[in-house]
Design a protein around this motif. Sequence first.
Motif, PDB file in Angstrom:
ATOM      1  N   LEU A 311       1.368  -1.392   0.147  1.00  0.00           N
ATOM      2  CA  LEU A 311      -0.065   0.329   0.293  1.00  0.00           C
ATOM      3  C   LEU A 311       0.674   1.006  -0.032  1.00  0.00           C
ATOM      4  O   LEU A 311       1.115   2.807  -0.381  1.00  0.00           O
ATOM      5  CB  LEU A 311      -1.148  -0.315   1.175  1.00  0.00           C
ATOM      6  CG  LEU A 311      -2.283  -0.994   0.929  1.00  0.00           C
ATOM      7  CD1 LEU A 311      -2.914  -1.331   2.780  1.00  0.00           C
ATOM      8  CD2 LEU A 311      -3.511  -1.193  -0.275  1.00  0.00           C
ATOM      9  N   VAL A 312       2.109   1.521   0.727  1.00  0.00           N
ATOM     10  CA  VAL A 312       3.089   2.234   0.971  1.00  0.00           C
ATOM     11  C   VAL A 312       3.551   2.382  -1.081  1.00  0.00           C
ATOM     12  O   VAL A 312       3.644   3.604  -1.496  1.00  0.00           O
ATOM     13  CB  VAL A 312       4.120   2.365   1.771  1.00  0.00           C
ATOM     14  CG1 VAL A 312       4.968   2.558   1.626  1.00  0.00           C
ATOM     15  CG2 VAL A 312       3.527   2.187   3.360  1.00  0.00           C
ATOM     16  N   PHE A 313       4.162   1.314  -1.741  1.00  0.00           N
ATOM     17  CA  PHE A 313       3.950   1.357  -2.603  1.00  0.00           C
ATOM     18  C   PHE A 313       3.110   1.653  -3.541  1.00  0.00           C
ATOM     19  O   PHE A 313       3.705   3.013  -4.640  1.00  0.00           O
ATOM     20  CB  PHE A 313       4.899  -0.088  -2.804  1.00  0.00           C
ATOM     21  CG  PHE A 313       4.654   0.122  -4.321  1.00  0.00           C
ATOM     22  CD1 PHE A 313       6.306   0.427  -5.170  1.00  0.00           C
ATOM     23  CD2 PHE A 313       4.184  -0.822  -4.943  1.00  0.00           C
ATOM     24  CE1 PHE A 313       6.323   0.245  -6.544  1.00  0.00           C
ATOM     25  CE2 PHE A 313       4.059  -1.071  -6.699  1.00  0.00           C
ATOM     26  CZ  PHE A 313       5.555  -0.610  -7.260  1.00  0.00           C
ATOM     27  N   LEU A 314       1.939   1.963  -3.251  1.00  0.00           N
ATOM     28  CA  LEU A 314       0.756   2.072  -3.970  1.00  0.00           C
ATOM     29  C   LEU A 314       0.835   3.581  -4.277  1.00  0.00           C
ATOM     30  O   LEU A 314       1.275   4.543  -5.003  1.00  0.00           O
ATOM     31  CB  LEU A 314      -0.337   1.377  -3.911  1.00  0.00           C
ATOM     32  CG  LEU A 314      -0.808  -0.056  -4.257  1.00  0.00           C
ATOM     33  CD1 LEU A 314      -2.276  -0.129  -4.015  1.00  0.00           C
ATOM     34  CD2 LEU A 314      -0.943   0.507  -5.817  1.00  0.00           C
ATOM     35  N   PHE A 315       1.304   3.895  -3.123  1.00  0.00           N
ATOM     36  CA  PHE A 315       0.943   6.026  -2.384  1.00  0.00           C
ATOM     37  C   PHE A 315       1.796   6.434  -3.394  1.00  0.00           C
ATOM     38  O   PHE A 315       1.397   7.252  -4.347  1.00  0.00           O
ATOM     39  CB  PHE A 315       1.014   5.643  -1.269  1.00  0.00           C
ATOM     40  CG  PHE A 315       1.536   7.583  -1.039  1.00  0.00           C
ATOM     41  CD1 PHE A 315      -0.065   7.922  -0.770  1.00  0.00           C
ATOM     42  CD2 PHE A 315       2.822   7.642  -0.621  1.00  0.00           C
ATOM     43  CE1 PHE A 315       0.121   9.335  -0.291  1.00  0.00           C
ATOM     44  CE2 PHE A 315       2.597   9.208  -0.437  1.00  0.00           C
ATOM     45  CZ  PHE A 315       1.676  10.427   0.163  1.00  0.00           C
ATOM     46  N   PHE A 316       3.657   5.662  -3.687  1.00  0.00           N
ATOM     47  CA  PHE A 316       3.823   6.914  -4.669  1.00  0.00           C
ATOM     48  C   PHE A 316       4.048   6.562  -6.049  1.00  0.00           C
ATOM     49  O   PHE A 316       3.847   7.157  -6.732  1.00  0.00           O
ATOM     50  CB  PHE A 316       5.103   6.015  -3.923  1.00  0.00           C
ATOM     51  CG  PHE A 316       6.060   6.208  -2.538  1.00  0.00           C
ATOM     52  CD1 PHE A 316       5.979   7.355  -2.259  1.00  0.00           C
ATOM     53  CD2 PHE A 316       6.358   4.862  -2.274  1.00  0.00           C
ATOM     54  CE1 PHE A 316       6.652   7.801  -0.593  1.00  0.00           C
ATOM     55  CE2 PHE A 316       6.644   5.467  -0.452  1.00  0.00           C
ATOM     56  CZ  PHE A 316       6.691   6.738   0.249  1.00  0.00           C
ATOM     57  N   ILE A 317       3.513   4.975  -6.377  1.00  0.00           N
ATOM     58  CA  ILE A 317       2.916   4.972  -7.487  1.00  0.00           C
ATOM     59  C   ILE A 317       2.213   5.823  -8.447  1.00  0.00           C
ATOM     60  O   ILE A 317       2.262   6.681  -9.068  1.00  0.00           O
ATOM     61  CB  ILE A 317       3.235   3.421  -7.763  1.00  0.00           C
ATOM     62  CG1 ILE A 317       3.886   2.565  -7.599  1.00  0.00           C
ATOM     63  CG2 ILE A 317       2.093   3.344  -9.060  1.00  0.00           C
ATOM     64  CD1 ILE A 317       4.861   2.900  -8.693  1.00  0.00           C
ATOM     65  N   SER A 318       0.972   5.876  -7.265  1.00  0.00           N
ATOM     66  CA  SER A 318      -0.061   7.179  -7.413  1.00  0.00           C
ATOM     67  C   SER A 318       0.519   8.609  -7.861  1.00  0.00           C
ATOM     68  O   SER A 318      -0.299   8.809  -8.823  1.00  0.00           O
ATOM     69  CB  SER A 318      -1.267   6.531  -6.600  1.00  0.00           C
ATOM     70  OG  SER A 318      -0.999   7.797  -5.495  1.00  0.00           O
ATOM     71  N   TRP A 319       1.565   8.179  -7.268  1.00  0.00           N
ATOM     72  CA  TRP A 319       2.087  10.277  -7.275  1.00  0.00           C
ATOM     73  C   TRP A 319       2.409  10.375  -8.794  1.00  0.00           C
ATOM     74  O   TRP A 319       2.957  11.069  -9.602  1.00  0.00           O
ATOM     75  CB  TRP A 319       2.713  10.608  -6.153  1.00  0.00           C
ATOM     76  CG  TRP A 319       2.052  11.194  -4.996  1.00  0.00           C
ATOM     77  CD1 TRP A 319       1.609  10.980  -3.834  1.00  0.00           C
ATOM     78  CD2 TRP A 319       0.970  12.501  -5.482  1.00  0.00           C
ATOM     79  NE1 TRP A 319       0.548  11.761  -3.730  1.00  0.00           N
ATOM     80  CE2 TRP A 319       0.240  12.561  -4.261  1.00  0.00           C
ATOM     81  CE3 TRP A 319       1.128  13.205  -6.096  1.00  0.00           C
ATOM     82  CZ2 TRP A 319      -0.320  14.011  -4.088  1.00  0.00           C
ATOM     83  CZ3 TRP A 319       0.893  14.378  -5.960  1.00  0.00           C
ATOM     84  CH2 TRP A 319      -0.558  14.820  -4.855  1.00  0.00           C
ATOM     85  N   ILE A 320       3.609   9.105  -8.709  1.00  0.00           N
ATOM     86  CA  ILE A 320       4.864   8.882  -9.777  1.00  0.00           C
ATOM     87  C   ILE A 320       3.979   9.072 -11.438  1.00  0.00           C
ATOM     88  O   ILE A 320       4.153   9.506 -12.285  1.00  0.00           O
ATOM     89  CB  ILE A 320       6.003   7.788  -9.923  1.00  0.00           C
ATOM     90  CG1 ILE A 320       6.251   7.986  -8.424  1.00  0.00           C
ATOM     91  CG2 ILE A 320       6.480   7.961 -10.804  1.00  0.00           C
ATOM     92  CD1 ILE A 320       7.468   7.065  -8.727  1.00  0.00           C
TER      93      ILE A 320
END
Lengths: 366, 504, 70
Positions: A311-320
């Motif tokens: 989920l943390v990874f998803l947060f960054f990906i959603s921004w990238i």
Amino acid sequence: MVKNKGKISVRQALTLFAILTITPTVRFAASSTALIAKQAAWLVPTVTAVFLFLMLYILNILLQGYKNKSFTEMIYDITSKFWGNLIIFLYLVWITILIAFYLRFYSERLVTSIYPNVKIDIFTISMLILIGFIIRNGIVVIARMGEISFILISIVILVLMIFMIPTIKINNLLPISYLDIMPTLKASFSGAALFYVIYLFFFAHEFTHQEEFFKYGKLTLLFIWLINTVIILASIGNLGHAIISRSPLSFLIAVKQVTLLGVVSGFESILVATWIISDFIMILVLTYSVLNIIKSLFKLSSYNSFINIFLVFLFFISWILANNVFELQTLSVDVVVSGNIIMQFILPIIIVVIALIRKKINIKTN
Amino acid sequence: MITLSKVGDEMKKIRTDIINLNKKVDLPMEVESFKGLFANSHDCVFTEVMINKELTVHLVFVDGLANCTNVMDFILKPLTTLEKFTNIKDEKKLIDVIKGGSLYYISVKETNDVNLAVELLLMGTAVLILKEAKIAFLFETRGFESRSIQVPTEETSLKGSKDAFVETLRTNTAMLRRKMRTPDLVIEELIVGKVSKTKVSVSYIDGIANDQLVKSLRERLKKIETDQVLFTTVIEEEIIDSQYTPFPQVEYTEKPDKFCSALLEGRIGIIIDGIPFTMIIPTSIVNFFQTTDDYSHNYIVVSIIRGIRYLLAAVALIVPAFYVAITSFHLEMIPEGLALSVISTEKGVPFPIFIECILLSIAFQTLIEAGARIWSSIGGMVSLVGALIVGEAAITANFISPGVVVVVAAAAIANYTIPNKDFAFAIWIWEIILILLSSVIGLYGMVIGIILLIHHWAQMEVMGEPYLAPFAATDGRNSKDAIIRSLFVFKKKESLDEQSKINE
Amino acid sequence: MLKYIMIIGAISIYEIYMMVKKRQMKDFNAFLIFVLIALLASYIHVHDPFDASLSELLLKLVKSEYFKGG
């Protein structure tokens, strides 16, 4: 007492599939179809339904051939280990991008529609925390939540439709001629990208009553067809294809026009509320699907330890993923639709064909 | 021999032992044992019965629990007057005569176990002790004062039966038998509570109820470790699956017709001796929206009313939070006129809207609580003073805006339409949670609250049955009676067919 | 960046503790990969080394009309 504890029925799985289609339908079905098919856009879902029906039939052959097996197990059995790993990895990457896409889109949409000047992170992080909290309860709880959400969303869309009927202008929906055949066929391409059921197959081993897949699948298709048609009819019927094709949140704009007896308005708040619920279910289900892929791909004993970090990874990906909402919209039209067609149609068809050639499954299985 | 003077620590220990069901005391079957155990209990009657000059026996019973007339007429009188007894010279002969049926009584039991005798003595049995033979005859003489069957007080019915359960278990089971004259109606009994030793009855219809469910309930009841069962929650909290929820998981009823109807649906009933409310499990959310009157009225009317109940429950849950969200965060979403009206009513009120909503919502619950606790003669004054005078004064004094009063009052009235009060109270708690969430971030907060509530319901199970059934269950059975009340003839067929399928 | 490293670190410590507790240490290697990916993603998010979002890269890849401008 409930038999098959920890599993969900095919009916529940298909209910989740129905909800999964609502978010993209409400968001872009009307505008994307209106752009190509113009006033005939409301006929597009009927053409799309034909494609989806054929695909449903193909997937049914696969599911009946591999009872109580997940899609990853099916892929491994049909292809070799190397190709299996590659295909599953592709799905992993694609669904992760899809979740990030929907996560970002949902936050952007909230900021655009009802929360101007609010930090977008608030919505992304709160959604991820909620998902992290709920996903641990497993698919049974998710499916039950899906069923209740399905009822709520259906009622809301139905009620909104009833309120919108008086303002629909027939002139916006007609005339239809043979010249509309090609645009309608062309526009059906984007609608076909809604066949999210294949992503649910990654936890097909948790389905019961798999023999009823085709039966309930047809009912689900009927629902999707109805919702699509109704939303496109209401949007284009109210504002005309020219306005709708240029609006990023077409159905929302159409709902904003609704007034009851000329006095009560503001129904978009109800639509936004149900939209959040459908977004939540969509992100939740796709995340569950990805976690199942991770579990199979890395041969894990449990995916629970991976929930938070993913989920943390998803947060960054959603921004990238994108700098702004315009990029997201273009990505949706130019990449996501095509990507979904590949992952939802082409790849599964190839897998089924290989399975038939290698006699792993047989058409007469069901 | 234990004498009264020796009653002290030893007897206290024995008493402690005897209340522990698993631990048996080892006392001889003689009257002194009983005298020791009931030394300070003045309601325990010890009578020395002199049958003739050579033969004396002892009779022990608890005054109030045993029927004294029966004791006198059917035990004391024959023993002292009938020739076949007065001529007996030794206890051995006396035993033979009693066993031969000369002391005619419906239920006579012979024992040398003091534990059993004490247990039954406390249920109203008379114990006739034969000192030399060290045995006792137990006569079923129970006959205490009990309330007669009356009209239900909490569940009023217009067309249904007017009888209600009472405190006596046997009267209650008899009511069931009168309504369902089938040998398939099983009424099992077990004793729960180390001190109270309360009889708890488990009722179900053999062939309709799920065998696994019955077995599971039986096991859960047997595992209960408690001193008393004077309140229903003692049982309820032990048999439910989800402890951390305000939502009820057991359905209560004081009406035998509702109880029997539930049994016919394949559910299981629990009757506790001493409590006029019976329990029905498993339950799901739909059960809390149904009343017995639903089956006494026209099915179309009832279906509409049921639909309205669900709608009003949603109103009670969401409307105050929605009002807080819209007025605090999204004024642009409501028509201009309404927005201006809301702003003007808020003028001069010192509190934020969500505080107003919460205060008023608590005030409504205060009124309900006060109404329930106050003497009935002045009960009407509570609503008059509370709602009219204080309410009016609060608005005039600009403590609360009229808009909030309208919204919270509408929600409170909508809440009262939920037939099950436990469920209505749980909805009120969630109403407050939703208000708090929407006060933080408006509509989004409210939706997050709704998602959390759906999740809360989705993870709840009662005896393995989903709480959200039949709206969300793996096979969606019985959904035809959830909102739309189907015609009786169809419902009956469904119920039996489906239950037999479940049992397969 | 530091706050992200702290968040990822805290989650990792908690999850590794849970893995040890539940005797699922065979998942540790895969978990480590995900931690590294998350750290990499946080780095990209903060420093933007490609000077373009993922969308831009993908749209360039499919030769989207997005960059043609009006």
